[in-house]
Design a protein around this motif. Structure first.
Motif, PDB file in Angstrom:
ATOM      1  N   ALA A 200      72.031 -93.844  14.401  1.00 49.57           N
ATOM      2  CA  ALA A 200      72.515 -95.126  14.919  1.00 49.57           C
ATOM      3  C   ALA A 200      71.373 -96.100  15.208  1.00 49.57           C
ATOM      4  CB  ALA A 200      73.365 -94.915  16.164  1.00 49.57           C
ATOM      5  N   VAL A 201      70.614 -96.395  14.169  1.00 56.03           N
ATOM      6  CA  VAL A 201      69.568 -97.413  14.246  1.00 56.03           C
ATOM      7  C   VAL A 201      69.755 -98.360  13.073  1.00 56.03           C
ATOM      8  CG1 VAL A 201      67.937 -95.854  15.378  1.00 56.03           C
ATOM      9  CG2 VAL A 201      67.868 -96.088  12.888  1.00 56.03           C
ATOM     10  N   PRO A 202      69.332 -99.614  13.192  1.00 52.82           N
ATOM     11  CA  PRO A 202      69.413-100.525  12.052  1.00 52.82           C
ATOM     12  C   PRO A 202      68.644 -99.980  10.856  1.00 52.82           C
ATOM     13  CG  PRO A 202      68.936-101.734  14.073  1.00 52.82           C
ATOM     14  CD  PRO A 202      68.805-100.274  14.403  1.00 52.82           C
ATOM     15  N   GLY A 203      69.129-100.291   9.667  1.00 47.86           N
ATOM     16  CA  GLY A 203      68.447 -99.825   8.465  1.00 47.86           C
ATOM     17  C   GLY A 203      67.005-100.286   8.389  1.00 47.86           C
ATOM     18  N   THR A 204      66.703-101.435   8.981  1.00 50.75           N
ATOM     19  CA  THR A 204      65.321-101.925   8.971  1.00 50.75           C
ATOM     20  C   THR A 204      64.389-101.005   9.754  1.00 50.75           C
ATOM     21  OG1 THR A 204      65.897-103.345  10.857  1.00 50.75           O
ATOM     22  CG2 THR A 204      65.952-104.344   8.655  1.00 50.75           C
ATOM     23  N   VAL A 205      64.934-100.345  10.791  1.00 47.89           N
ATOM     24  CA  VAL A 205      64.118 -99.411  11.574  1.00 47.89           C
ATOM     25  C   VAL A 205      63.823 -98.156  10.758  1.00 47.89           C
ATOM     26  CG1 VAL A 205      64.066 -97.942  13.624  1.00 47.89           C
ATOM     27  CG2 VAL A 205      64.943-100.280  13.778  1.00 47.89           C
ATOM     28  N   ALA A 206      64.846 -97.622  10.085  1.00 48.37           N
ATOM     29  CA  ALA A 206      64.628 -96.448   9.235  1.00 48.37           C
ATOM     30  C   ALA A 206      63.619 -96.756   8.136  1.00 48.37           C
ATOM     31  CB  ALA A 206      65.948 -95.991   8.635  1.00 48.37           C
ATOM     32  N   GLN A 207      63.694 -97.965   7.595  1.00 52.02           N
ATOM     33  CA  GLN A 207      62.755 -98.379   6.555  1.00 52.02           C
ATOM     34  C   GLN A 207      61.337 -98.485   7.120  1.00 52.02           C
ATOM     35  OE1 GLN A 207      63.637-102.169   4.722  1.00 52.02           O
ATOM     36  NE2 GLN A 207      62.718-101.530   2.786  1.00 52.02           N
ATOM     37  N   ALA A 208      61.219 -98.982   8.357  1.00 47.83           N
ATOM     38  CA  ALA A 208      59.904 -99.093   8.992  1.00 47.83           C
ATOM     39  C   ALA A 208      59.311 -97.712   9.258  1.00 47.83           C
ATOM     40  CB  ALA A 208      60.024 -99.886  10.296  1.00 47.83           C
ATOM     41  N   VAL A 209      60.158 -96.756   9.649  1.00 51.82           N
ATOM     42  CA  VAL A 209      59.683 -95.385   9.842  1.00 51.82           C
ATOM     43  C   VAL A 209      59.182 -94.814   8.521  1.00 51.82           C
ATOM     44  CG1 VAL A 209      60.404 -93.023  10.392  1.00 51.82           C
ATOM     45  CG2 VAL A 209      61.118 -94.920  11.864  1.00 51.82           C
ATOM     46  N   ARG A 210      59.939 -95.039   7.463  1.00 55.44           N
ATOM     47  CA  ARG A 210      59.549 -94.547   6.136  1.00 55.44           C
ATOM     48  C   ARG A 210      58.210 -95.145   5.707  1.00 55.44           C
ATOM     49  NH1 ARG A 210      62.667 -96.911   1.136  1.00 55.44           N
ATOM     50  NH2 ARG A 210      61.295 -98.615   1.791  1.00 55.44           N
ATOM     51  N   GLY A 222      74.107 -93.105  10.294  1.00 50.72           N
ATOM     52  CA  GLY A 222      74.198 -94.481  10.761  1.00 50.72           C
ATOM     53  C   GLY A 222      72.851 -95.160  10.790  1.00 50.72           C
ATOM     54  N   ALA A 223      71.971 -94.804   9.844  1.00 56.01           N
ATOM     55  CA  ALA A 223      70.615 -95.374   9.805  1.00 56.01           C
ATOM     56  C   ALA A 223      70.298 -96.008   8.461  1.00 56.01           C
ATOM     57  CB  ALA A 223      69.582 -94.295  10.137  1.00 56.01           C
ATOM     58  N   GLY A 224      71.306 -96.257   7.653  1.00 58.27           N
ATOM     59  CA  GLY A 224      71.087 -96.949   6.397  1.00 58.27           C
ATOM     60  C   GLY A 224      70.729 -96.035   5.240  1.00 58.27           C
ATOM     61  N   PRO A 225      70.562 -96.627   4.050  1.00 56.92           N
ATOM     62  CA  PRO A 225      70.354 -95.856   2.824  1.00 56.92           C
ATOM     63  C   PRO A 225      68.918 -95.461   2.530  1.00 56.92           C
ATOM     64  CG  PRO A 225      70.536 -98.177   2.295  1.00 56.92           C
ATOM     65  CD  PRO A 225      70.728 -98.071   3.785  1.00 56.92           C
ATOM     66  N   ASP A 226      67.966 -95.906   3.351  1.00 56.48           N
ATOM     67  CA  ASP A 226      66.559 -95.684   3.026  1.00 56.48           C
ATOM     68  C   ASP A 226      65.997 -94.396   3.596  1.00 56.48           C
ATOM     69  OD1 ASP A 226      66.050 -98.053   1.472  1.00 56.48           O
ATOM     70  OD2 ASP A 226      66.201 -99.198   3.330  1.00 56.48           O
ATOM     71  N   CYS A 227      66.840 -93.536   4.132  1.00 62.59           N
ATOM     72  CA  CYS A 227      66.400 -92.223   4.602  1.00 62.59           C
ATOM     73  C   CYS A 227      66.345 -91.249   3.428  1.00 62.59           C
ATOM     74  CB  CYS A 227      67.347 -91.692   5.676  1.00 62.59           C
ATOM     75  SG  CYS A 227      67.377 -92.692   7.185  1.00 62.59           S
ATOM     76  N   SER A 228      65.696 -90.112   3.646  1.00 60.33           N
ATOM     77  CA  SER A 228      65.587 -89.089   2.596  1.00 60.33           C
ATOM     78  C   SER A 228      66.926 -88.424   2.329  1.00 60.33           C
ATOM     79  CB  SER A 228      64.571 -88.016   3.006  1.00 60.33           C
ATOM     80  OG  SER A 228      63.392 -88.591   3.511  1.00 60.33           O
ATOM     81  N   GLY A 229      67.846 -88.504   3.278  1.00 59.28           N
ATOM     82  CA  GLY A 229      69.155 -87.886   3.124  1.00 59.28           C
ATOM     83  C   GLY A 229      70.102 -88.380   4.195  1.00 59.28           C
ATOM     84  N   VAL A 270      76.067 -88.990  -1.615  1.00 58.84           N
ATOM     85  CA  VAL A 270      74.722 -89.064  -1.045  1.00 58.84           C
ATOM     86  C   VAL A 270      73.691 -89.101  -2.174  1.00 58.84           C
ATOM     87  CG1 VAL A 270      72.987 -87.824   0.319  1.00 58.84           C
ATOM     88  CG2 VAL A 270      75.348 -87.968   1.138  1.00 58.84           C
ATOM     89  N   ALA A 271      73.891 -88.256  -3.180  1.00 60.16           N
ATOM     90  CA  ALA A 271      72.926 -88.163  -4.277  1.00 60.16           C
ATOM     91  C   ALA A 271      72.834 -89.449  -5.081  1.00 60.16           C
ATOM     92  CB  ALA A 271      73.297 -87.001  -5.198  1.00 60.16           C
ATOM     93  N   ASP A 272      73.980 -90.073  -5.350  1.00 57.33           N
ATOM     94  CA  ASP A 272      73.944 -91.278  -6.194  1.00 57.33           C
ATOM     95  C   ASP A 272      73.798 -92.573  -5.398  1.00 57.33           C
ATOM     96  OD1 ASP A 272      76.502 -91.991  -5.214  1.00 57.33           O
ATOM     97  OD2 ASP A 272      77.551 -91.228  -6.967  1.00 57.33           O
ATOM     98  N   GLY A 273      73.715 -92.462  -4.069  1.00 58.78           N
ATOM     99  CA  GLY A 273      73.475 -93.636  -3.238  1.00 58.78           C
ATOM    100  C   GLY A 273      74.698 -94.455  -2.907  1.00 58.78           C
ATOM    101  N   SER A 274      75.888 -93.991  -3.297  1.00 60.75           N
ATOM    102  CA  SER A 274      77.098 -94.749  -2.971  1.00 60.75           C
ATOM    103  C   SER A 274      77.523 -94.565  -1.520  1.00 60.75           C
ATOM    104  CB  SER A 274      78.243 -94.357  -3.912  1.00 60.75           C
ATOM    105  OG  SER A 274      78.537 -92.979  -3.837  1.00 60.75           O
ATOM    106  N   PHE A 275      76.934 -93.591  -0.849  1.00 63.14           N
ATOM    107  CA  PHE A 275      77.096 -93.438   0.601  1.00 63.14           C
ATOM    108  C   PHE A 275      75.726 -93.214   1.203  1.00 63.14           C
ATOM    109  CE2 PHE A 275      77.372 -90.825   4.420  1.00 63.14           C
ATOM    110  CZ  PHE A 275      78.209 -91.610   5.197  1.00 63.14           C
ATOM    111  N   PRO A 276      75.380 -93.971   2.263  1.00 59.26           N
ATOM    112  CA  PRO A 276      76.189 -94.998   2.926  1.00 59.26           C
ATOM    113  C   PRO A 276      76.097 -96.353   2.228  1.00 59.26           C
ATOM    114  CG  PRO A 276      74.114 -94.746   4.070  1.00 59.26           C
ATOM    115  CD  PRO A 276      74.101 -93.733   2.968  1.00 59.26           C
ATOM    116  N   GLN A 277      77.152 -97.147   2.356  1.00 61.41           N
ATOM    117  CA  GLN A 277      77.148 -98.494   1.803  1.00 61.41           C
ATOM    118  C   GLN A 277      76.647 -99.481   2.855  1.00 61.41           C
ATOM    119  OE1 GLN A 277      80.746 -99.800  -0.137  1.00 61.41           O
ATOM    120  NE2 GLN A 277      81.235 -97.722  -0.835  1.00 61.41           N
TER     121      GLN A 277
END
Length: 283
Positions: A200-210, A222-229, A270-277
């Motif tokens: 439950a963090v904005p996707g921009t935060v997950a991207q900044a962690v990455r 709930g952290a966006g699509p830019d996580c490893s899984g 998850v694998a093809d990136g269609s979740f999460p949208q």
């Protein structure tokens, strides 16, 4: 009434059994940009089902306090209960990587308590333990990693701190909060955390962690699509949770005729990136 006992597997059947997922495998997936699918799991039946459906990692989460026991938070869950459910899942011998939560109060006193609690979960069959929070948890992560206990950290919305956070609220919306999460992610990685759940963090935060810790394997909820899984509570994913589901959940059970089909669809999405949208399952 007892279930029918399955016949013993033949050597050829054993030969076709998938290779168990390891932490090395998860790191390789992260390095290649292949997405990791994780689900919570609390018993042997679903452990077999999820493993056979291709779920890479199973999390025996203290979410069982709400999803299984009927509590309104994870706080009442005991270490003994976590050990019990970890044993149940491990008995299925899933080829998925098996993580177990350290429950509230099982690692808060000192490093010795954290080690004792983690040893109990590892002896029950866990291959990695997960603990919540940053800052004060870094010494515990280091103590465990130095003793050969793999650690998954957990930042963002940490349910064991629900009262301190003022409820189940998105974390890191303000710049100061986002900067703190990135700093704590770096500290936990440096202390030895091999995986990290971002909840439950904005996707921009997950991207900044990455960007700040590129070698860290991150699992979003709930952290966006830019996580490893991605990870979901199994009851949410299957549409078994009564009431309104959290925004970040997709109810795969509503679209597929069986638990097996819904789980395979989750892994594929998850694998093809269609979740999460973005915009639908994100903040």
């Amino acid at each position: 009434m007892s279930s029918q006992t399955s016949p013993a597997a033949t050597p050829s059947q054993n030969a076709t059994r998938p290779t168990p997922v390891s932490i090395r495998h998860l790191r390789e997936m992260h390095a290649k940009g292949e997405k990791i699918a994780m689900l919570t799991c609390y018993d042997a039946t679903f452990a077999r089902l999820f493993s056979d459906a291709g779920v890479h990692s199973l999390l025996v989460g203290d979410s069982l306090g709400m999803a299984v026991q009927g509590h309104d938070s994870t706080l009442p869950v005991s270490l003994d209960e976590m050990v019990y459910h970890t044993r149940c899942v491990a008995r299925a011998r899933p080829h998925s990587w098996l993580i177990a939560d350290l429950p509230f109060g099982a690692y808060h006193d000192d490093m010795a308590q954290a080690v004792r609690s983690s040893v109990a979960l590892m002896q029950a069959g866990a291959q990695m333990i997960k603990l919540e929070g940053g800052g004060w948890t870094a010494p515990a992560v280091r103590a465990l990693a130095e003793r050969g206990i793999p650690v998954c950290a957990h930042l963002g919305l940490t349910p064991q701190s629900v009262h301190a956070l003022g409820g189940y609220r998105v974390q890191g919306r303000e710049q100061s909060g986002a900067d703190r999460l990135v700093r704590e992610a770096r500290e936990l990685y440096d202390a030895g955390a091999a995986l990290m759940v971002l909840e439950a963090v904005p996707g921009t935060v997950a991207q900044a962690v990455r960007d700040a810790v590129p070698d860290l394997v991150t699992i979003g909820i709930g952290a966006g699509p830019d996580c490893s899984g991605q990870v979901l509570v199994m009851h949410d994913m299957l549409g078994l949770t009564p009431g309104r589901l959290p925004r970040f959940v997709r109810n795969f059970g509503a679209d597929f005729p069986s638990a097996q089909a819904a789980t395979r669809a989750f892994v594929t999405a998850v694998a093809d990136g269609s979740f999460p949208q973005v915009g639908m399952h994100t903040y």
